[in-house]
Design a protein around this motif. Sequence first.
Motif, PDB file in Angstrom:
ATOM      1  N   ARG A  72       0.827  -1.214   0.000  1.00 50.62           N
ATOM      2  CA  ARG A  72       0.000   0.000   0.000  1.00 50.62           C
ATOM      3  C   ARG A  72       0.861   1.264   0.000  1.00 50.62           C
ATOM      4  NH1 ARG A  72      -3.996  -0.269   4.730  1.00 50.62           N
ATOM      5  NH2 ARG A  72      -2.178   0.418   5.933  1.00 50.62           N
ATOM      6  N   TYR A  73       1.975   1.244   0.773  1.00 50.95           N
ATOM      7  CA  TYR A  73       2.861   2.413   0.845  1.00 50.95           C
ATOM      8  C   TYR A  73       3.433   2.737  -0.537  1.00 50.95           C
ATOM      9  CZ  TYR A  73       6.912   5.231   2.321  1.00 50.95           C
ATOM     10  OH  TYR A  73       7.847   6.228   2.462  1.00 50.95           O
ATOM     11  N   VAL A  74       3.874   1.711  -1.246  1.00 51.79           N
ATOM     12  CA  VAL A  74       4.432   1.901  -2.591  1.00 51.79           C
ATOM     13  C   VAL A  74       3.359   2.411  -3.547  1.00 51.79           C
ATOM     14  CG1 VAL A  74       5.425   0.705  -4.589  1.00 51.79           C
ATOM     15  CG2 VAL A  74       6.248   0.187  -2.280  1.00 51.79           C
ATOM     16  N   VAL A  75       2.181   1.781  -3.501  1.00 47.92           N
ATOM     17  CA  VAL A  75       1.095   2.168  -4.400  1.00 47.92           C
ATOM     18  C   VAL A  75       0.681   3.617  -4.159  1.00 47.92           C
ATOM     19  CG1 VAL A  75      -1.348   1.759  -4.930  1.00 47.92           C
ATOM     20  CG2 VAL A  75       0.236  -0.164  -4.782  1.00 47.92           C
ATOM     21  N   GLU A  76       0.536   4.010  -2.892  1.00 53.48           N
ATOM     22  CA  GLU A  76       0.135   5.381  -2.584  1.00 53.48           C
ATOM     23  C   GLU A  76       1.203   6.375  -3.046  1.00 53.48           C
ATOM     24  OE1 GLU A  76      -2.773   6.414  -1.528  1.00 53.48           O
ATOM     25  OE2 GLU A  76      -3.517   4.346  -1.435  1.00 53.48           O
ATOM     26  N   GLY A  77       2.469   6.002  -2.910  1.00 57.67           N
ATOM     27  CA  GLY A  77       3.551   6.873  -3.372  1.00 57.67           C
ATOM     28  C   GLY A  77       3.511   7.098  -4.875  1.00 57.67           C
ATOM     29  N   LEU A  78       3.206   6.052  -5.628  1.00 60.18           N
ATOM     30  CA  LEU A  78       3.115   6.179  -7.085  1.00 60.18           C
ATOM     31  C   LEU A  78       1.852   6.932  -7.492  1.00 60.18           C
ATOM     32  CD1 LEU A  78       4.393   2.625  -8.119  1.00 60.18           C
ATOM     33  CD2 LEU A  78       5.609   4.813  -8.349  1.00 60.18           C
ATOM     34  N   LYS A  79       0.768   6.755  -6.739  1.00 61.83           N
ATOM     35  CA  LYS A  79      -0.445   7.534  -7.009  1.00 61.83           C
ATOM     36  C   LYS A  79      -0.144   9.029  -6.881  1.00 61.83           C
ATOM     37  CE  LYS A  79      -4.208   4.398  -5.600  1.00 61.83           C
ATOM     38  NZ  LYS A  79      -5.268   4.174  -4.564  1.00 61.83           N
ATOM     39  N   ALA A  80       0.632   9.377  -5.874  1.00 59.35           N
ATOM     40  CA  ALA A  80       0.955  10.785  -5.641  1.00 59.35           C
ATOM     41  C   ALA A  80       1.766  11.375  -6.796  1.00 59.35           C
ATOM     42  CB  ALA A  80       1.725  10.935  -4.325  1.00 59.35           C
ATOM     43  N   LYS A  81       2.461  10.515  -7.529  1.00 55.64           N
ATOM     44  CA  LYS A  81       3.254  10.980  -8.674  1.00 55.64           C
ATOM     45  C   LYS A  81       2.463  10.988  -9.979  1.00 55.64           C
ATOM     46  CE  LYS A  81       7.614   9.307  -6.673  1.00 55.64           C
ATOM     47  NZ  LYS A  81       8.766   8.393  -6.829  1.00 55.64           N
ATOM     48  N   GLY A  82       1.220  10.445  -9.925  1.00 56.78           N
ATOM     49  CA  GLY A  82       0.394  10.501 -11.128  1.00 56.78           C
ATOM     50  C   GLY A  82      -0.031   9.174 -11.695  1.00 56.78           C
ATOM     51  N   ALA A  83       0.271   8.071 -11.002  1.00 57.13           N
ATOM     52  CA  ALA A  83      -0.174   6.754 -11.470  1.00 57.13           C
ATOM     53  C   ALA A  83      -1.629   6.533 -11.059  1.00 57.13           C
ATOM     54  CB  ALA A  83       0.705   5.655 -10.890  1.00 57.13           C
ATOM     55  N   ILE A  84      -2.398   5.913 -11.949  1.00 59.41           N
ATOM     56  CA  ILE A  84      -3.787   5.556 -11.662  1.00 59.41           C
ATOM     57  C   ILE A  84      -3.901   4.036 -11.757  1.00 59.41           C
ATOM     58  CG2 ILE A  84      -6.191   5.723 -12.420  1.00 59.41           C
ATOM     59  CD1 ILE A  84      -5.555   8.488 -13.529  1.00 59.41           C
ATOM     60  N   PHE A  85      -4.315   3.409 -10.662  1.00 66.84           N
ATOM     61  CA  PHE A  85      -4.383   1.950 -10.605  1.00 66.84           C
ATOM     62  C   PHE A  85      -5.796   1.481 -10.944  1.00 66.84           C
ATOM     63  CE2 PHE A  85      -0.665   3.079  -8.266  1.00 66.84           C
ATOM     64  CZ  PHE A  85       0.248   2.058  -8.539  1.00 66.84           C
ATOM     65  N   VAL A  86      -5.868   0.515 -11.845  1.00 68.14           N
ATOM     66  CA  VAL A  86      -7.148  -0.056 -12.273  1.00 68.14           C
ATOM     67  C   VAL A  86      -7.027  -1.573 -12.248  1.00 68.14           C
ATOM     68  CG1 VAL A  86      -7.694   1.945 -13.713  1.00 68.14           C
ATOM     69  CG2 VAL A  86      -6.501  -0.011 -14.724  1.00 68.14           C
ATOM     70  N   GLU A  87      -8.168  -2.252 -12.314  1.00 68.00           N
ATOM     71  CA  GLU A  87      -8.148  -3.713 -12.319  1.00 68.00           C
ATOM     72  C   GLU A  87      -8.220  -4.291 -13.725  1.00 68.00           C
ATOM     73  OE1 GLU A  87      -7.536  -5.932  -9.794  1.00 68.00           O
ATOM     74  OE2 GLU A  87      -6.997  -4.064  -8.792  1.00 68.00           O
ATOM     75  N   GLU A  88      -8.865  -3.575 -14.655  1.00 69.10           N
ATOM     76  CA  GLU A  88      -9.036  -4.101 -16.009  1.00 69.10           C
ATOM     77  C   GLU A  88      -8.732  -3.033 -17.056  1.00 69.10           C
ATOM     78  OE1 GLU A  88      -9.348  -7.180 -16.487  1.00 69.10           O
ATOM     79  OE2 GLU A  88      -9.996  -7.858 -14.504  1.00 69.10           O
ATOM     80  N   LEU A  89      -8.400  -3.480 -18.264  1.00 68.05           N
ATOM     81  CA  LEU A  89      -8.039  -2.550 -19.329  1.00 68.05           C
ATOM     82  C   LEU A  89      -9.194  -1.666 -19.767  1.00 68.05           C
ATOM     83  CD1 LEU A  89      -5.676  -4.376 -21.858  1.00 68.05           C
ATOM     84  CD2 LEU A  89      -5.108  -2.754 -20.063  1.00 68.05           C
ATOM     85  N   ASP A  90     -10.433  -2.118 -19.572  1.00 65.63           N
ATOM     86  CA  ASP A  90     -11.555  -1.289 -20.013  1.00 65.63           C
ATOM     87  C   ASP A  90     -11.686  -0.010 -19.190  1.00 65.63           C
ATOM     88  OD1 ASP A  90     -12.658  -2.233 -17.647  1.00 65.63           O
ATOM     89  OD2 ASP A  90     -14.116  -3.536 -18.627  1.00 65.63           O
ATOM     90  N   GLU A  91     -10.894   0.097 -18.105  1.00 66.86           N
ATOM     91  CA  GLU A  91     -10.857   1.326 -17.312  1.00 66.86           C
ATOM     92  C   GLU A  91      -9.796   2.302 -17.808  1.00 66.86           C
ATOM     93  OE1 GLU A  91     -11.145   0.493 -12.915  1.00 66.86           O
ATOM     94  OE2 GLU A  91     -10.938  -1.580 -13.605  1.00 66.86           O
ATOM     95  N   VAL A  92      -9.032   1.906 -18.840  1.00 68.48           N
ATOM     96  CA  VAL A  92      -7.944   2.729 -19.366  1.00 68.48           C
ATOM     97  C   VAL A  92      -8.415   3.455 -20.620  1.00 68.48           C
ATOM     98  CG1 VAL A  92      -5.583   2.724 -20.243  1.00 68.48           C
ATOM     99  CG2 VAL A  92      -6.249   1.086 -18.467  1.00 68.48           C
ATOM    100  N   PRO A  93      -8.296   4.787 -20.660  1.00 64.51           N
ATOM    101  CA  PRO A  93      -8.671   5.525 -21.875  1.00 64.51           C
ATOM    102  C   PRO A  93      -7.796   5.127 -23.059  1.00 64.51           C
ATOM    103  CG  PRO A  93      -8.408   7.003 -19.992  1.00 64.51           C
ATOM    104  CD  PRO A  93      -7.865   5.667 -19.573  1.00 64.51           C
TER     105      PRO A  93
END
Length: 323
Positions: free
Chosen positions: A58-79
């Motif tokens: 979670r710490y790593v994921v939150e750190g990357l979110k703060a830099k602009g990463a968006i985490f999704v579960e499936e490709l249909d969530e990706v523009p």
Amino acid sequence: MPADQTPAKGGDRPGLTILIAAPRGFCAGVDRAIEIVERALEKYGAPVYVRHEIVHNRYVVEGLKAKGAIFVEELDEVPDDAPVVFSAHGVPKSVPEEAERRELLYVDATCPLVSKVHRQAERLLEKDKHILFIGHAGHPEVIGTMGQVAKGEMTLVETVEDVANLPFTSEDDLAFLTQTTLSVDDTAEIIAALQARFPSIAAPKAEDICYATSNRQAAVKELAPGSDLVLVIGAPNSSNSLRLVEVAERCGTTAKLIQRADEIDPVWLEGVGTVGLTAGASAPETLVREVVDKLAEWRTIEERPVLVTEEKMIFKLPRQLAD
């Protein structure tokens, strides 16, 4: 077994010895996966989408979110116009195929040791072997590996009991592979059961359980017998972290899985003179230091490393990000 708990000189806090496992924490595959997301953000700009948690922390994921990463579960969530990174655990073949159909810009951060298992599966199918895959149902790595082959060409085996119930005979052309983050001891038992029931079953040329998983388990086996309590830093959905807890408990030592230092209950330290400390392959070193600092708020600390081996593994970045 408890270490001397007499108060330290100049204070009234009892002493606490911390046996710190080495190696611990990030492995080469996790280092590579995180760097892939960071470099993708630098090259393409935010946002960069990541399919599934890049690593289970979670710490790593939150750190990357703060830099602009968006985490999704499936490709249909990706523009359609956004870059996407596949997680270190690997993905079924259908995922890059769908990305290519949509002409998405994607980067595959699958750990090279997981990719090696994928290639082994393909080669075994070319030899018309049915694959028995040792792993945990529902884990992303298992979903990704079983997704390399058509349905029915690979059978999941989770326990020794599963081996007895397999619908095959010794005449069938079988092979086995394993998830990379399993318990070394549990897997050895399952493999022995498979080889006893199917003497001609084909084995991988080299063990599939990755070096980092094996090394971290070996370090816990070394420190747990001399500890009153073992703390494992890792996520509850991290297979390799959960296995470290199991390894410590098999040594007869109480073990606790924590994600951050604030989860430590001071009650756990009652009667404890020695704590073993390690971190799963997805947990950064900053969380190890955070735990040591928290323990130092309550006790006078003496740190002792428990080194079983040194890791020097480095994995290359994907070509599109290597510049």
